[in-house]
Design an enzyme around this catalytic site. Sequence first.
Site, PDB file in Angstrom:
ATOM      1  N   LEU A 329      24.178 -13.378  14.172  1.00 51.07           N
ATOM      2  CA  LEU A 329      23.575 -14.552  13.633  1.00 51.07           C
ATOM      3  C   LEU A 329      22.827 -15.522  14.602  1.00 51.07           C
ATOM      4  CD1 LEU A 329      26.429 -15.750  11.271  1.00 51.07           C
ATOM      5  CD2 LEU A 329      24.292 -14.717  10.360  1.00 51.07           C
ATOM      6  N   GLY A 330      23.316 -15.427  15.891  1.00 50.25           N
ATOM      7  CA  GLY A 330      22.297 -16.171  16.933  1.00 50.25           C
ATOM      8  C   GLY A 330      23.542 -16.379  18.167  1.00 50.25           C
ATOM      9  N   GLY A 332      25.107 -19.415  20.433  1.00 48.07           N
ATOM     10  CA  GLY A 332      24.942 -20.806  20.657  1.00 48.07           C
ATOM     11  C   GLY A 332      25.441 -21.328  21.970  1.00 48.07           C
ATOM     12  N   GLY A 335      28.489 -19.177  22.867  1.00 46.16           N
ATOM     13  CA  GLY A 335      28.722 -17.676  22.886  1.00 46.16           C
ATOM     14  C   GLY A 335      27.968 -17.103  21.680  1.00 46.16           C
ATOM     15  N   VAL A 337      27.406 -15.656  17.988  1.00 46.63           N
ATOM     16  CA  VAL A 337      27.905 -15.735  16.576  1.00 46.63           C
ATOM     17  C   VAL A 337      27.671 -14.274  15.450  1.00 46.63           C
ATOM     18  CG1 VAL A 337      28.267 -17.345  14.884  1.00 46.63           C
ATOM     19  CG2 VAL A 337      27.647 -18.056  16.992  1.00 46.63           C
ATOM     20  N   LYS A 351      32.636 -16.341  16.118  1.00 47.18           N
ATOM     21  CA  LYS A 351      32.076 -16.816  17.343  1.00 47.18           C
ATOM     22  C   LYS A 351      32.992 -16.229  18.657  1.00 47.18           C
ATOM     23  CE  LYS A 351      30.327 -21.046  18.051  1.00 47.18           C
ATOM     24  NZ  LYS A 351      29.197 -21.230  18.243  1.00 47.18           N
ATOM     25  N   ASP A 448      26.571 -32.335  22.052  1.00 47.68           N
ATOM     26  CA  ASP A 448      25.566 -31.315  22.099  1.00 47.68           C
ATOM     27  C   ASP A 448      24.800 -31.539  20.782  1.00 47.68           C
ATOM     28  OD1 ASP A 448      23.424 -29.610  23.165  1.00 47.68           O
ATOM     29  OD2 ASP A 448      24.901 -27.966  22.934  1.00 47.68           O
TER      30      ASP A 448
END
Length: 641
Positions: A329-330, A332, A335, A337, A351, A448
């Site tokens: 999914l991406g 972050g 780490g 995901v 994750k 963040d």
Amino acid sequence: MQLLICISLTVIWCLLEVVASDPQTFLLNQGCSQFNVTSYSDFSTNLNATLTELRGQLENNMSFAVAQDATGSNPVYAMVQCRNYMSKKDCLSCFTTASSQIRNCSSANGARVIYDGCFLRYESNMFYQQSTQIGHVGICGNRTASQETVFETTVESLLGDLVEATPRIGSFFGATKKEVVGVNGNVTVYAVAQCVETIDQRGCKECLQVAYANIQRCPPDSDGRAVDTGCFLRYSDLPFFGANHTIDITPFLKSRDSTKKKALIGGLVGGGGLLLLLTIIFIWFKTSRKDKAVPQGDVEGPPELQGPLSYTYKELNFATTNFSEENKLGEGGFGEVYKGILKNGRVVAVKKLAINKSERVKTEFDTEVKLISNVHHRNLVRLIGCCSKGPELLLVYQYMANGGLDKHLFGERHGSLNWKQRFDIILGTAMGLAYLHEEFHACIIHRDIKPGNILLDRDFQPKIADFGLVRLLPEDQTHLSTKFAGTFGYTAPEYAIHGQLSEKVDTYSFGVVVLEIISGQKNHETSLDPTAEYLLKRAWRLYQDDVAMEIVDRSMDPTEYNLEDMKRIIEVAFLCTQSSAALRPTMSEVVAMLKTMSSLEPRQPTRPAFIDSERRIVPEDRSTSTASSNATNSISQVSGR
Ligand SMILES: *[C@@H]1O[C@H](CO)[C@@H](O)[C@H](O)[C@H]1NC(C)=O
Ligand SMILES: *[C@@H]1O[C@H](CO)[C@@H](O)[C@H](O)[C@H]1NC(C)=O
Ligand SMILES: *[C@@H]1O[C@H](CO)[C@@H](O)[C@H](O)[C@H]1NC(C)=O
Ligand SMILES: *[C@@H]1O[C@H](CO)[C@@H](O)[C@H](O)[C@H]1NC(C)=O
Ligand SMILES: *[C@@H]1O[C@H](CO)[C@@H](O)[C@H](O)[C@H]1NC(C)=O
Ligand SMILES: *[C@@H]1O[C@H](CO)[C@@H](O)[C@H](O)[C@H]1NC(C)=O
Ligand SMILES: *[C@@H]1O[C@H](CO)[C@@H](O)[C@H](O)[C@H]1NC(C)=O
């Protein structure tokens, strides 16, 4: 005359008898975890063993007991508490009712039942230290007391005293009554407060203050109760405990003088300013629309009953088809995901923590995961479970259908969000942060906040991701000296440069994100000309020139928003990004400003601060380096209250 005395004696005797022998099994609240155990037979053996153990302790004249059993898989942790005024016989009888009722949850891995006389709870993980949790609720009676006004003020002062005194009483139990002479006869109020014995004085106090807020809406109802994981509060106009059980609480009150008392009640009602008031209003608003006498959990089941689930590496590897690229999914801050589908069909986000499995991390992982899994708020991504045995540390989260806010603001979907959606995202994010900072029992500073960490669910409601993980990073990575400094362009200067951490660091990032949501532009566009002006700087310049509306995203339909409101929200963003952390509002204040909008007296923002590409604070402002008095290097990300 004799007959009259005889009758009244009989009545009194009956009343005493009722009080003296009543297991008080009026059910106040119950709930089952939405998760089932994996092995019913192990679970059932453990549950039976803990219940037997609890009964044994109650038979030994205890009114509070815990027991745990972990044979095979599916451990059971259990807790029972009778109100201290209950006789041993009534206590056991209440426990019997509770243990049969709690089996209605069949194979759920957590459950609780709360009665007037006792409560029983079990979980698959240790929960003994929990004081106050979402799901706490006030339950009002169905009858109005006589002499409403006198009754109301009496209840208020009696409960105020009880809430102050009980945490200081060794047994964490207070029972008291107060009789007031009214115009139409005397009014008597009976009240008890009790905390579980495994929390500390501070936890007890905190829980009772929440309970006090929950019970406030009950008077002039004749009865009120407030239930929570760590405490119980009740008042009534009828004696529900024996006269010999009242405790003189005066020695446990700081001072009997009226100013102190006012301060206490003020403190409870106004508690830390707006926050508690908002909580009360919120709770009142939430509950007043429901049937007063019937407490209800949320549709997903009582959230405090779900500890983190433990998954095997194999299970999660299977769910994500070997952590395949298609499922990614991406990436972050902590780490990669992956999207995963669990055996039961539930879609989740897994994750993979890119953090070395050092000894320190391993020990902190469990505590941290336990903490995060207890954070439940509709604007925070829920942690469902984890896996710490295997080549990597894995975390399992709720899956968010619409992904990160960044994609919708800046990506190919730029301009797809309308103003209502954007406003909901602004407000929801503020509420999520206010919860993390002020309402959860440990203050969690995110550090963040940026559009990539604000995920959108199917209905485009925002949920903040990645909170609580910073502590797993090595100490020296937590500010600018090395890798982690939040994200360039969003991090408050005093933190990025001086490492001064306070919750106002998140307030700052939030302000930047608000401007991005309104403008549809990145604060710091790295791909463009490096000399390009920052969004924050440009917005401030436009605001000073009284043309602030020029930053509003042109792709939005101007008939959708009100100019005054938009201007106010831009001002709120500037209040959040002020260079002095002390001047920035708390997130609960931000929520209040967003909700009341124009009706609030506008505060004038002072100049924002930001970091330019050489990482200098601009504008150079002396007040920044001394920032707010409570912003210091040493405040850890999660500090108890
Ligand atoms: C848990 O078990 C009950 C019956 O034992 C079943 O109705 C329910 O659907 C199960 N829940 C889950 C999440 O598997
Ligand atoms: C646990 O107790 C219940 C109720 O008494 C009983 O039905 C069940 O068989 C017991 N389970 C085990 C594993 O002994
Ligand atoms: C429990 O208390 C009763 C009376 O208060 C006493 O007679 C009894 O011995 C006590 N039992 C235990 C196991 O301490
Ligand atoms: C729980 O189970 C008992 C029987 O064991 C039943 O009488 C009762 O109605 C059930 N309660 C709920 C809420 O399901
Ligand atoms: C009012 O509440 C009591 C329990 O506190 C219950 O026994 C009674 O039935 C309720 N009355 C009505 C009218 O709901
Ligand atoms: C009310 O209380 C006062 C003082 O406590 C007492 O003297 C009086 O008898 C009470 N009146 C009634 C009606 O109970
Ligand atoms: C309170 O009185 C009841 C009888 O009225 C008695 O059984 C009980 O032991 C007494 N409790 C205490 C703590 O004195």
